[in-house]
Design a protein around this motif. Structure first.
Motif, short mmCIF file in Angstrom:
data_model
loop_
_atom_site.label_atom_id
_atom_site.label_comp_id
_atom_site.label_asym_id
_atom_site.label_seq_id
_atom_site.Cartn_x
_atom_site.Cartn_y
_atom_site.Cartn_z
N GLU A 257 -68.38 -10.59 59.51
CA GLU A 257 -67.35 -11.62 59.36
C GLU A 257 -67.72 -12.87 60.17
O GLU A 257 -67.58 -14.00 59.70
N HIS A 258 -68.23 -12.66 61.38
CA HIS A 258 -68.65 -13.75 62.25
C HIS A 258 -69.76 -14.58 61.55
O HIS A 258 -69.73 -15.81 61.55
N LEU A 259 -70.71 -13.87 60.94
CA LEU A 259 -71.83 -14.56 60.27
C LEU A 259 -71.31 -15.31 59.04
O LEU A 259 -71.69 -16.45 58.78
N ARG A 260 -70.40 -14.64 58.30
CA ARG A 260 -69.84 -15.26 57.08
C ARG A 260 -69.16 -16.59 57.45
O ARG A 260 -69.37 -17.60 56.79
N GLN A 261 -68.39 -16.57 58.54
CA GLN A 261 -67.68 -17.80 58.95
C GLN A 261 -68.63 -18.92 59.32
O GLN A 261 -68.27 -20.08 59.27
N ARG A 262 -69.86 -18.55 59.70
CA ARG A 262 -70.86 -19.59 60.05
C ARG A 262 -71.79 -19.90 58.90
O ARG A 262 -72.81 -20.59 59.07
N GLY A 263 -71.48 -19.36 57.72
CA GLY A 263 -72.29 -19.65 56.53
C GLY A 263 -73.65 -18.97 56.55
O GLY A 263 -74.58 -19.41 55.86
N LEU A 264 -73.78 -17.89 57.36
CA LEU A 264 -75.07 -17.18 57.43
C LEU A 264 -75.01 -15.91 56.58
O LEU A 264 -73.94 -15.32 56.42
N PRO A 265 -76.17 -15.45 56.07
CA PRO A 265 -76.18 -14.22 55.27
C PRO A 265 -75.62 -13.05 56.09
O PRO A 265 -75.89 -12.95 57.30
N THR A 266 -74.88 -12.17 55.43
CA THR A 266 -74.25 -11.06 56.14
C THR A 266 -75.09 -9.79 56.05
O THR A 266 -74.70 -8.74 56.54
N ASP A 267 -76.22 -9.88 55.36
CA ASP A 267 -77.16 -8.74 55.37
C ASP A 267 -78.56 -9.24 55.09
O ASP A 267 -78.79 -10.43 55.07
#
Ligand code: NAD
Ligand code: KPL
Length: 303
Positions: A293-303
């Motif tokens: 979720e943290h990565l998603r909020q920063r626009g980074l791939p989540t996997d």
């Protein structure tokens, strides 16, 4: 025999320059004609070590060059490694050796399964390097490289070339145990540094979180057939945190620089393995979800 190096990032450059400095034959494989052109204009690969900068004019080529590859160092990130090997697969000699430098687990097994005719040697490295500029690497931390073949077999004779090049190496008959132990340390430390946005040492303020994660990771290692990797895990987590207290973890550095992380090969691999084994690891799963979720909020791939 020529050392082909796939990926001229931090670790690929660190290996290539030291091998070239020892007079060993090295060729870089760059991903595109544009990268090759940029490399040629940079005038080779730079290595900064102890305030000393040396440049090495190492020959470079594209993945579809016509020559055969017998020894390939795969120095891409875990998420790029399989696709990168697929671009040179037609050039691999029968029995070619692939040295897989990736952190975490999962990418190495995917490559070994897809190219069973190759001998895959897994590498666990505690050396530290980063790119100062394109095609210039800083050797930031001395460490060790453990190399091993998960299928067994003899240590290769070319390990002496690594000694000649000053690349610290140890042949390990338990390479999977080493990689699992490092994965567990990375799972206990790196995600928390991202979520708390802190240096490693500040995690000592969260002993209960570290204890419960270490306990679940220890059970996972045992269930995965790696009991030795689980030995005294919580104390080892605390020891690594203390030894690296002033550092920012590699995952937090990636997030701060807006770069994709290797989450899928660390916490993602741990959670997927636990699920396959039917092992309940609720805290690890919750941590994985919070990190994604943290990565998603920063626009980074989540996997
Ligand atoms: P990096 O991003 O600096 O380098 C990777 C390189 O691979 C990049 O130059 C990229 O352009 C290249 N690449 C990607 N796809 C390619 C393709 N298809 N063809 C050719 N080149 C391609 O990464 P790094 O820091 O060198 O890390 C590599 C691996 O080593 C990672 O798994 C990392 O976790 C691990 N590792 C790194 C360090 C370190 O200090 N840098 C230490 C221990 C382990
Ligand atoms: O390996 C590390 C990293 O930053 O990736 C440490 C922090 C030493 C352990 O997780």
């Amino acid at each position: 025999m020529t050392w082909h190096i796939l990926g001229a990032g931090a670790l690929g450059s660190l290996w290539a320059t030291r091998l070239a400095r020892a007079g060993l034959p090295v060729r870089l494989i760059l991903r595109s004609a544009q990268r090759l052109d940029e490399y040629q204009r940079a005038g080779g690969l730079g290595l900064r070590e102890n305030d000393n900068l040396e440049r090495f004019d190492i020959p470079a080529e594209l993945p579809d060059a016509p020559t055969t590859i017998r020894r390939l160092l795969v120095a891409c990130k875990a998420y790029d490694a399989e696709a990168a090997v697929s671009r040179v697969a037609a050039r691999l000699a029968p029995g070619a050796e692939l040295l897989l430098l990736q952190n975490g687990l999962g990418s190495q097994q995917a490559i070994a399964e897809r190219w069973p005719q190759a001998r895959c040697i897994f590498v666990s490295s505690t050396e530290g390097a980063y790119r100062e500029t394109d095609f210039q690497v800083l050797f930031a931390g001395r460490g060790q490289n453990w190399l091993g073949d998960p299928h067994g077999g003899a240590a290769p004779a070319w390990l002496s070339e690594l000694d000649l090049a000053g690349i610290a190496q140890t042949w390990s008959t338990e390479i999977l145990s080493r990689l699992w132990r490092k994965l567990a340390l990375n799972c206990a430390i790196n995600p928390l540094t991202v979520l708390h946005d802190c240096r490693n040492g500040e995690l000592l303020q969260h002993p209960a979180q570290l204890a419960v994660l270490s306990e679940e990771l220890g059970r996972l290692l045992v269930a995965s057939g790696q009991p030795a990797a689980a030995n005294d895990l919580e104390n080892e987590v605390l020891r690594v945190i203390e030894a690296t207290a002033a550092n920012y973890s590699s995952m937090l550095q990636d997030v701060c620089l807006g770069r994709r992380t290797e989450i899928a090969y660390l916490l993602g691999h741990a959670c997927a393995t636990a699920e396959t084994l039917g092992l309940p690891t609720p805290k690890l799963h919750a941590l994985h979800q919070r990190l994604r979720e943290h990565l998603r909020q920063r626009g980074l791939p989540t996997d």
